[in-house]
Write an enzyme that holds these catalytic residues in place. Structure first.
Site, short mmCIF file in Angstrom:
data_model
loop_
_atom_site.label_atom_id
_atom_site.label_comp_id
_atom_site.label_asym_id
_atom_site.label_seq_id
_atom_site.Cartn_x
_atom_site.Cartn_y
_atom_site.Cartn_z
N ARG A 27 17.15 100.59 -5.10
CA ARG A 27 18.21 99.96 -4.32
C ARG A 27 17.68 98.64 -3.79
O ARG A 27 17.23 98.54 -2.66
CB ARG A 27 18.64 100.88 -3.17
CG ARG A 27 19.39 102.13 -3.68
CD ARG A 27 19.49 103.18 -2.59
NE ARG A 27 20.14 102.66 -1.40
CZ ARG A 27 21.42 102.86 -1.08
NH1 ARG A 27 22.19 103.57 -1.85
NH2 ARG A 27 21.91 102.35 0.02
N ASP A 61 17.29 95.11 -2.13
CA ASP A 61 17.93 94.45 -0.98
C ASP A 61 18.62 93.16 -1.41
O ASP A 61 18.35 92.63 -2.49
CB ASP A 61 16.86 94.05 0.05
CG ASP A 61 16.34 95.25 0.82
OD1 ASP A 61 17.06 96.27 0.93
OD2 ASP A 61 15.21 95.16 1.34
N ARG A 64 7.90 94.33 0.15
CA ARG A 64 7.91 93.07 0.89
C ARG A 64 6.96 93.11 2.09
O ARG A 64 6.38 92.09 2.46
CB ARG A 64 9.33 92.72 1.32
CG ARG A 64 10.20 92.35 0.09
CD ARG A 64 11.68 92.36 0.39
NE ARG A 64 11.99 91.45 1.48
CZ ARG A 64 13.17 91.43 2.10
NH1 ARG A 64 14.13 92.27 1.73
NH2 ARG A 64 13.39 90.58 3.07
#
Lengths: 256, 256
Positions: free
Chosen positions: B51, B53, B203
């Site tokens: 999924r 971002d 990240r």
């Protein structure tokens, strides 16, 4: 004190209506001249090594200008990058001998053209390469490229009007066709190095090479196209967004 | 006949408000599900391997769905690419064993993160990399990366709320830091392969590695950050546009 300064710049051609200043349009020359005028508080005429068409990118475009100014490379680069706006970056600045011209003193220019082959469009290279759906024969393209090396009259490979009454003899030093992977996507990079280029010459050379790669033309057709000396004898003009002015070479005696 | 189908897709994250369907927003899942519903004339629920971002790119995202349909890979790819819109391309489609889930049957996922170092902003990689102006120590970043390999509790390296009451143990197989040149511009590619990832984990790992590279933290700090098991112990969250979901691996017994 009046100094002559050369700057090197990169730009994404999609944000500009070409290199040459045009009223009411965002152009590379316009953006740089306006930024220089603001920084140096005097009108500036800047000349470029290659007058890239609308949509054509540059990694190492070179521009030169003269101005009554102090010179500090870091501060000039910083100021230009703060003003000249998105999609355009100045990477180098140096003082050069008075009278230096980024255009007339260039001894050779390298362009690279990116072709993206494949049945499916690229996701990342869409703005940086010509998507060609039909498979191409790289060996045939290399055979055609080899015939273009050396000094030739490239009248067939330029915009017809632009050549009227002028010499269309140019020398190509190198033209290679190599597969590559960039941003994870397969592509073909055509490198072209020559002393100077006619209007749209690189894009017509690439368009012709692709016709050979697709099997529409035999590699030796390139020799017939050269000999014909008229635009209609050569191939299509490849799209602007696949092309990048990569590097410009100068004799080092100009650097101060 | 009800079939289960897996598709592979690439997308430029800048054109999407993330992966997961959201009313009134252009999302990857929404674009694919809407295109599939139009092609197959039935509502389709499609699940993705990762999924991503908002702003995160994908080269090899995988989605799966079941539908009462004929299956022809070429025609499905062509139809999806005609409908799903710009910045998103479907590169592969295959029929898989009934019950296959692109999300739950993935055995590992590879992400790549692109950092663009240099005092001057990139012209071409601006949308595909995190521009970091201060020079980084790659050896220190590699030392920190090595400490992250293996099975760990990555609770410090995920969005705090997302981990409440769930296992945050994950296994990293590989984390390399290598210089590269793409589109003519220098960059640093961090490859990360793991079995699964927590929300924003890649990240936050990258943000932490960059803090080490900049000398703000010692490489061994990474071990303290892991041990702390709270988000505030780790580094900043690196920007989305540097990240690409590169590839997803499945056991081959699923392919029909």
């Amino acid at each position: 004190m009046v100094r002559t300064i050369a700057i090197t710049l990169s730009y994404d051609g999609s944000g500009f209506a070409g290199f040459a200043r045009q009223p009411g349009q965002r152009t590379v020359q316009g953006a740089i001249e306006d930024a220089l005028a603001m920084i140096m508080r005097q009108p500036i005429d800047a000349v470029g090594a290659g007058r890239t068409d609308a949509g054509v990118h540059a990694l190492g475009q070179v521009m030169s200008f003269s101005a009554d100014t102090e010179f500090n490379a870091r501060s000039l680069i910083r100021s230009l990058n703060a003003i000249a706006g998105p999609g355009l970056v100045v990477t180098e600045a140096r003082e050069v001998r008075h009278g230096f011209s980024a255009r007339f003193d260039a001894v050779s220019r390298e362009y690279r053209y990116r072709i993206v082959p494949g049945v499916v469009a690229p996701a990342f290279l869409a703005g940086f390469g010509w998507w060609v759906k039909t498979p191409m024969d790289l060996a045939a393209m290399r055979e055609a490229a080899a015939m273009l090396i050396g000094e030739h009259d490239f009248r067939s490979f330029c915009v017809a009007d632009s050549a009227a009454g002028k010499s269309t003899i140019r020398a190509l030093e190198l033209m290679t066709v190599e597969p590559a992977v960039e941003l994870g996507e397969h592509c073909i990079i055509v490198r072209i190095v020559g002393n100077a280029f006619l209007h749209s010459m690189v894009r017509i050379l690439i368009g012709s090479l692709v016709e050979v790669g697709l099997g529409k033309r035999d590699p030796v057709w390139i020799e017939d196209a050269l000999a014909a000396q008229e635009r209609c004898a050569a191939g299509v003009t490849a799209p602007a967004h696949g092309l990048t002015l990569w590097h410009v070479n100068y004799p080092t005696e100009y650097w101060l």
